[in-house]
Design an enzyme around this catalytic site. Structure first.
Site, PDB file in Angstrom:
ATOM      1  N   LYS A   1       0.810  -1.133  -0.115  1.00 61.66           N
ATOM      2  CA  LYS A   1      -0.122   0.025  -0.102  1.00 61.66           C
ATOM      3  C   LYS A   1       0.609   1.622  -0.204  1.00 61.66           C
ATOM      4  CE  LYS A   1      -0.228  -0.353   5.042  1.00 61.66           C
ATOM      5  NZ  LYS A   1      -0.408  -0.632   5.533  1.00 61.66           N
TER       6      LYS A   1
ATOM      7  N   TYR B   1      16.228  29.713   9.657  1.00 61.10           N
ATOM      8  CA  TYR B   1      14.930  30.272   9.732  1.00 61.10           C
ATOM      9  C   TYR B   1      14.948  30.200  11.686  1.00 61.10           C
ATOM     10  CZ  TYR B   1      12.700  30.393   5.560  1.00 61.10           C
ATOM     11  OH  TYR B   1      12.368  31.067   3.851  1.00 61.10           O
TER      12      TYR B   1
HETATM   13  C1  PLP Z   1       0.217  -1.977   6.504  1.00 62.09           C
HETATM   14  C2  PLP Z   1      -0.804  -3.489   6.940  1.00 62.09           C
HETATM   15  C3  PLP Z   1       0.287  -4.518   7.326  1.00 62.09           C
HETATM   16  C4  PLP Z   1       1.907  -4.631   7.571  1.00 62.09           C
HETATM   17  O1  PLP Z   1       2.113  -3.980   8.611  1.00 62.09           O
HETATM   18  P1  PLP Z   1       4.044  -4.255   8.520  1.00 62.09           P
HETATM   19  O2  PLP Z   1       3.618  -3.281   9.809  1.00 62.09           O
HETATM   20  O3  PLP Z   1       4.063  -2.582   7.757  1.00 62.09           O
HETATM   21  O4  PLP Z   1       4.651  -5.183   8.766  1.00 62.09           O
HETATM   22  C5  PLP Z   1      -0.264  -5.776   7.021  1.00 62.09           C
HETATM   23  N1  PLP Z   1      -1.788  -5.767   7.164  1.00 62.09           N
HETATM   24  C6  PLP Z   1      -2.383  -5.103   7.282  1.00 62.09           C
HETATM   25  C7  PLP Z   1      -4.199  -4.859   7.859  1.00 62.09           C
HETATM   26  C8  PLP Z   1      -2.087  -3.544   7.344  1.00 62.09           C
HETATM   27  O5  PLP Z   1      -2.722  -2.762   7.024  1.00 62.09           O
END
Ligand code: PLP
Length: 362
Positions: free
Chosen positions: A41, A256
């Site tokens: 994702k 800044y």
């Molecule tokens: C993002 C996600 C993962 C992966 O999690 P990590 O902590 O990055 O390994 C797995 N399951 C779901 C439902 C997620 O949203």
């Protein structure tokens, strides 16, 4: 891949594809007999699915998780035969995408289940059951009601029953054991349906959470959420180009808010990466470091939108010179160190790295 100098952006982001593949294999080995999927994702946590997905496929990954249907469309173009699950909520609005691109919804409420069936279903979905994070997923009661309706379960023909940890990166947190026990009972309501609970931290910390499919994300991309228990290789190197070096007299300030005041005759290198590139502004307040040729150099004052100042007084002028690249994240400055200095997590650092970098793969 390279870009001519006249069009070169201020920074470059290098993705080590061999390390990404090796990390997947490491996690697959830890997962044992369970299948190992990949969470890709948010454009593979900012690394770009176009390079990440082919690499993961070649390593052996067959199942991918995305947040949005539109992300699933991109992954489908790269992985014609993979199983692609969409974690974000199912709405009728996206139904055509699911059908056209053979995406699998992760159904987490009675409303989603009704809509999916009313839209004519399609690929076998996953059932998401909440075991304690209270974010997405069927409640315990809703899952029990569904399981008590075998005709409905048969109509859905789920390919996966899943849940998600709230605290897996804190293995001692009591909620982990609660979620593991609840999920074991919940998946038993759906006999014969493969089960999935573990993310990166979960699969390494809790063997009993591996079930049939593990879903690592962050560890693939080079961060160990357990701080040293998962032997992952760094995947991302972030570098910024020095565009000017200036002498600053004692008592003069830099940047800044006059956030840095020279205590000695200083040399300050200005690099062309800033918070608009996802390099957090707070790093300049919290005493973060960059590096040049493996030597650590402190930030000098606040990170600006497009620029960051570094104290290179202790670095030979021939090294810290205009046009040279400085490491912001890499072998000397680990991703996890930058995340900690920015009071955040590596997930947020990676997904915030903006579009202005030259992107390279090795
Ligand atoms: C993002 C996600 C993962 C992966 O999690 P990590 O902590 O990055 O390994 C797995 N399951 C779901 C439902 C997620 O949203």
């Amino acid at each position: 891949m390279s870009t001519p100098l006249q069009s070169a952006p201020g920074g470059r982001l290098t993705i080590d594809l061999a390390a990404l593949a090796a990390n997947w294999r490491t996690l697959a080995a830890i997962s044992g007999p369970a299948e190992t999927a990949a969470a890709v994702k948010a454009d593979a946590y900012g690394l770009c699915v176009d390079v990440a997905v082919p690499t993961l496929l070649a390593a052996g990954c067959r199942t991918f998780f995305v947040a949005l249907a539109a992300e699933g469309v991109r992954v489908r173009a790269l992985a014609p035969a993979a199983d692609i699950y969409v974690l974000g909520g199912y709405t009728g609005q996206t139904a055509p995408l699911y059908r056209a691109h053979r995406l699998r919804p992760v159904l987490g409420s009675p409303g989603e289940i009704t809509d999916w069936l009313a839209d004519g279903a399609g690929e076998p979905p996953a059932l998401h059951i909440d075991s304690g994070i209270n974010r997405l997923g069927l409640s315990l009661d809703e899952a029990q009601a569904l399981a008590a309706n075998p005709a409905l379960v048969a109509a859905l023909a789920p390919a996966l029953v899943m849940s998600h940890f709230a605290c897996a990166d804190t293995p001692d947190h009591p909620l982990n054991a609660v979620q593991i026990a609840r999920f074991a009972a919940l998946r038993a309501l759906f006999p014969g349906v493969p089960a999935s609970l573990a993310n990166s931290a979960g699969l390494a910390a809790f063997p009993e959470s591996r079930h049939d499919l593990t879903r690592p994300g962050i560890a693939l991309y080079g961060s160990d959420p357990l701080g040293g228990r998962i032997p992952v290789r760094p995947v991302v190197t972030l570098e910024a180009r020095i565009i000017q070096v200036r002498d600053v007299a004692p008592g003069e300030s830099v940047g800044y808010g006059a956030g840095f005041i020279a205590a000695r005759p200083s040399r300050i290198a200005i690099v062309s990466v800033g918070y608009a590139d996802g390099y957090p502004r707070i790093l300049g307040v919290n005493g973060a470091f960059a590096a040049i040729e493996g030597r650590r150099i402190p930030l000098a004052g606040r990170v600006s939108m497009d620029l960051t100042a570094l104290d290179v007084t202790d670095i030979p002028p021939s090294v810290a010179t205009r046009g040279a690249y400085v490491e912001l994240i890499g072998p000397t400055i680990p991703l996890d160190e930058i995340a900690a200095r920015a009071s955040t997590i590596p997930y947020e650092i990676l997904t915030a790295l903006g579009p202005r970098y030259e992107r390279l793969t090795v």
